[in-house]
Design a protein around this motif. Structure first.
Motif, mmCIF file in Angstrom:
data_model
loop_
_atom_site.group_PDB
_atom_site.id
_atom_site.type_symbol
_atom_site.label_atom_id
_atom_site.label_comp_id
_atom_site.label_asym_id
_atom_site.label_seq_id
_atom_site.Cartn_x
_atom_site.Cartn_y
_atom_site.Cartn_z
ATOM 1 N N GLN A 21 -11.956 9.155 41.279
ATOM 2 C CA GLN A 21 -13.283 9.260 41.080
ATOM 3 C C GLN A 21 -13.535 10.766 41.498
ATOM 4 N N LEU A 22 -12.970 11.209 42.759
ATOM 5 C CA LEU A 22 -13.624 12.398 43.171
ATOM 6 C C LEU A 22 -13.261 13.589 42.153
ATOM 7 N N GLN A 23 -12.226 13.667 41.320
ATOM 8 C CA GLN A 23 -11.766 14.360 40.215
ATOM 9 C C GLN A 23 -12.781 14.474 39.228
ATOM 10 N N ALA A 24 -13.585 13.063 39.100
ATOM 11 C CA ALA A 24 -14.287 12.988 37.792
ATOM 12 C C ALA A 24 -15.611 13.390 38.279
ATOM 13 N N ARG A 32 -15.194 23.444 48.446
ATOM 14 C CA ARG A 32 -14.743 23.239 49.829
ATOM 15 C C ARG A 32 -14.466 21.684 50.232
ATOM 16 N N LEU A 33 -15.359 21.071 50.103
ATOM 17 C CA LEU A 33 -15.407 19.771 50.562
ATOM 18 C C LEU A 33 -14.717 18.896 49.727
ATOM 19 N N ALA A 34 -14.704 19.168 48.188
ATOM 20 C CA ALA A 34 -13.770 18.598 47.281
ATOM 21 C C ALA A 34 -12.485 18.625 47.721
ATOM 22 N N ALA A 35 -11.976 20.147 48.000
ATOM 23 C CA ALA A 35 -10.806 20.226 48.163
ATOM 24 C C ALA A 35 -10.217 19.649 49.494
ATOM 25 N N GLY A 42 -5.205 12.724 48.576
ATOM 26 C CA GLY A 42 -3.638 12.917 48.146
ATOM 27 C C GLY A 42 -2.729 12.551 49.143
ATOM 28 N N GLN A 43 -2.664 12.901 50.469
ATOM 29 C CA GLN A 43 -1.637 12.735 51.377
ATOM 30 C C GLN A 43 -1.815 10.983 51.831
ATOM 31 N N VAL A 44 -2.741 10.331 51.594
ATOM 32 C CA VAL A 44 -2.860 9.042 51.872
ATOM 33 C C VAL A 44 -2.319 8.236 50.654
ATOM 34 N N ALA A 45 -2.580 8.815 49.355
ATOM 35 C CA ALA A 45 -1.891 8.163 48.035
ATOM 36 C C ALA A 45 -0.643 8.180 48.238
#
Length: 128
Positions: A21-24, A32-35, A42-45
């Motif tokens: 969803q974030l990538q979409a 910066r916030l998106a990164a 990504g770490q949790v995933a």
């Protein structure tokens, strides 16, 4: 967050969904916030445990030592030698977080350059 977060399988699945969803939403969230959110999700995933620490603009010597992965006495020596600027608040030293992070970045750059030089030397000697 004061304790590490160890994700469950449900957490990793939810993180995958949230990351998509974030990538979409690229462009709707400041870069910066998106990164930051992307890295965290990504770490949790990936099922990795995470530990989030909040810091003030100024930190104490123990926090700075922890950030640099050195002992507090060694950090105090760096301060006394002028490698890190600080200010005194009563008997305590306070360091600007930006200064500590800049020092860490310089150290990381020096370490990376040294590793690259070593790798280049090994290549020249046909050991790598």
């Amino acid at each position: 967050m004061t304790t590490p977060f160890l994700p469950t399988p449900a957490d990793t699945q939810a993180a995958h969904t949230q990351l998509k969803q974030l990538q979409a939403q690229a462009g709707q969230v400041p870069p910066r916030l998106a990164a930051l959110l992307g890295d965290l999700l990504g770490q949790v995933a990936a099922g990795k445990a995470i530990h989030v620490v909040t810091l003030d603009a100024e930190i104490g010597t123990q926090q700075a030592a922890d950030l640099l992965h050195v002992s507090r006495p060694y950090l105090v020596k760096l301060i006394d030698d002028g490698a890190l600027p600080h200010r005194k608040v009563g008997p305590r030293r306070r360091l600007a977080l930006d200064d500590v992070l800049a020092y860490k970045a310089r150290l990381d750059g020096q370490r990376q350059a040294a590793l690259q030089a070593l790798a280049d030397d090994l290549q020249e000697m046909d050991l790598g």
